[in-house]
Design a protein around this motif. Structure first.
Motif, PDB file in Angstrom:
ATOM      1  N   PHE A  33       0.802  -1.442   0.019  1.00  0.00           N
ATOM      2  CA  PHE A  33      -0.055  -0.094  -0.065  1.00  0.00           C
ATOM      3  C   PHE A  33       0.850   1.065  -0.156  1.00  0.00           C
ATOM      4  CE2 PHE A  33      -2.131   3.432   2.168  1.00  0.00           C
ATOM      5  CZ  PHE A  33      -3.355   3.555   1.254  1.00  0.00           C
ATOM      6  N   ASP A  34       1.910   1.196   0.782  1.00  0.00           N
ATOM      7  CA  ASP A  34       2.763   2.301   0.814  1.00  0.00           C
ATOM      8  C   ASP A  34       3.378   2.772  -0.555  1.00  0.00           C
ATOM      9  OD1 ASP A  34       4.400   0.146   1.093  1.00  0.00           O
ATOM     10  OD2 ASP A  34       5.900   1.313   2.220  1.00  0.00           O
ATOM     11  N   VAL A  35       3.593   1.768  -1.319  1.00  0.00           N
ATOM     12  CA  VAL A  35       3.931   2.018  -2.702  1.00  0.00           C
ATOM     13  C   VAL A  35       2.961   2.470  -3.840  1.00  0.00           C
ATOM     14  CG1 VAL A  35       4.954   0.992  -4.943  1.00  0.00           C
ATOM     15  CG2 VAL A  35       5.750   0.441  -2.651  1.00  0.00           C
ATOM     16  N   LEU A  36       1.781   1.966  -3.389  1.00  0.00           N
ATOM     17  CA  LEU A  36       0.547   2.409  -4.364  1.00  0.00           C
ATOM     18  C   LEU A  36       0.238   3.627  -3.929  1.00  0.00           C
ATOM     19  CD1 LEU A  36      -1.564  -0.943  -4.026  1.00  0.00           C
ATOM     20  CD2 LEU A  36      -0.037  -0.324  -6.068  1.00  0.00           C
ATOM     21  N   SER A  37       0.306   4.231  -2.703  1.00  0.00           N
ATOM     22  CA  SER A  37      -0.294   5.370  -2.312  1.00  0.00           C
ATOM     23  C   SER A  37       0.438   6.637  -3.043  1.00  0.00           C
ATOM     24  CB  SER A  37      -0.208   5.509  -0.909  1.00  0.00           C
ATOM     25  OG  SER A  37       0.915   5.483  -0.276  1.00  0.00           O
ATOM     26  N   LYS A  38       1.699   6.218  -3.430  1.00  0.00           N
ATOM     27  CA  LYS A  38       2.654   7.306  -4.223  1.00  0.00           C
ATOM     28  C   LYS A  38       2.263   7.271  -5.722  1.00  0.00           C
ATOM     29  CE  LYS A  38       6.271   6.294  -1.042  1.00  0.00           C
ATOM     30  NZ  LYS A  38       7.429   5.593  -0.887  1.00  0.00           N
ATOM     31  N   ILE A  39       1.509   6.277  -6.215  1.00  0.00           N
ATOM     32  CA  ILE A  39       1.366   6.420  -7.730  1.00  0.00           C
ATOM     33  C   ILE A  39      -0.269   7.093  -8.009  1.00  0.00           C
ATOM     34  CG2 ILE A  39       0.786   4.849  -9.739  1.00  0.00           C
ATOM     35  CD1 ILE A  39       2.452   2.722  -8.176  1.00  0.00           C
ATOM     36  N   SER A  40      -0.193   8.091  -9.024  1.00  0.00           N
ATOM     37  CA  SER A  40      -1.281   8.898  -8.951  1.00  0.00           C
ATOM     38  C   SER A  40      -2.191   8.394 -10.358  1.00  0.00           C
ATOM     39  CB  SER A  40      -0.796  10.452  -9.384  1.00  0.00           C
ATOM     40  OG  SER A  40      -0.025  10.716 -10.281  1.00  0.00           O
ATOM     41  N   HIS A  41      -1.939   7.339 -10.928  1.00  0.00           N
ATOM     42  CA  HIS A  41      -2.573   6.922 -12.217  1.00  0.00           C
ATOM     43  C   HIS A  41      -3.921   6.529 -11.749  1.00  0.00           C
ATOM     44  CE1 HIS A  41       0.857   7.101 -15.102  1.00  0.00           C
ATOM     45  NE2 HIS A  41       1.637   6.399 -13.979  1.00  0.00           N
TER      46      HIS A  41
END
Length: 94
Positions: A33-41
């Motif tokens: 989740f911490d990685v996904l939360s940095k992706i704005s697509h």
């Protein structure tokens, strides 16, 4: 789920012979989740990562730049880092 073998597999096999790189969507890679939360697509099902999911190694040249940035500082390695200073470096030691 759709996985495609990376077209650069001959080069990657020389660098990391124990890994299998596939092109998959970020959604299918099940990144933390911490990685996904940095992706704005808008849709993580349309953003690609080239990786060996099992070993947490990605190929930056074939991965969305925003995903590459989001993976910095995590337990994931870029393949060149993995092969030279990460876990893969010990498998090349003579």
């Amino acid at each position: 789920m759709s996985y495609k073998t990376c077209p650069d597999w001959p080069e990657l096999m020389e660098l990391a012979p124990d890994l299998q790189f596939k092109h998959i969507t970020v959604a299918d890679a099940q990144l933390p989740f911490d990685v996904l939360s940095k992706i704005s697509h808008q849709s993580l099902g349309e953003v690609e990562i080239c990786c060996d999911v099992e070993h947490h190694v990605f190929y930056a040249s074939h991965t969305d730049p925003e995903v590459v940035k989001a993976l910095e500082g995590t337990h994931w390695f870029e393949v060149h880092e993995w092969a030279t200073s990460g876990p893969g470096a010990s498998s090349h030691a003579a």
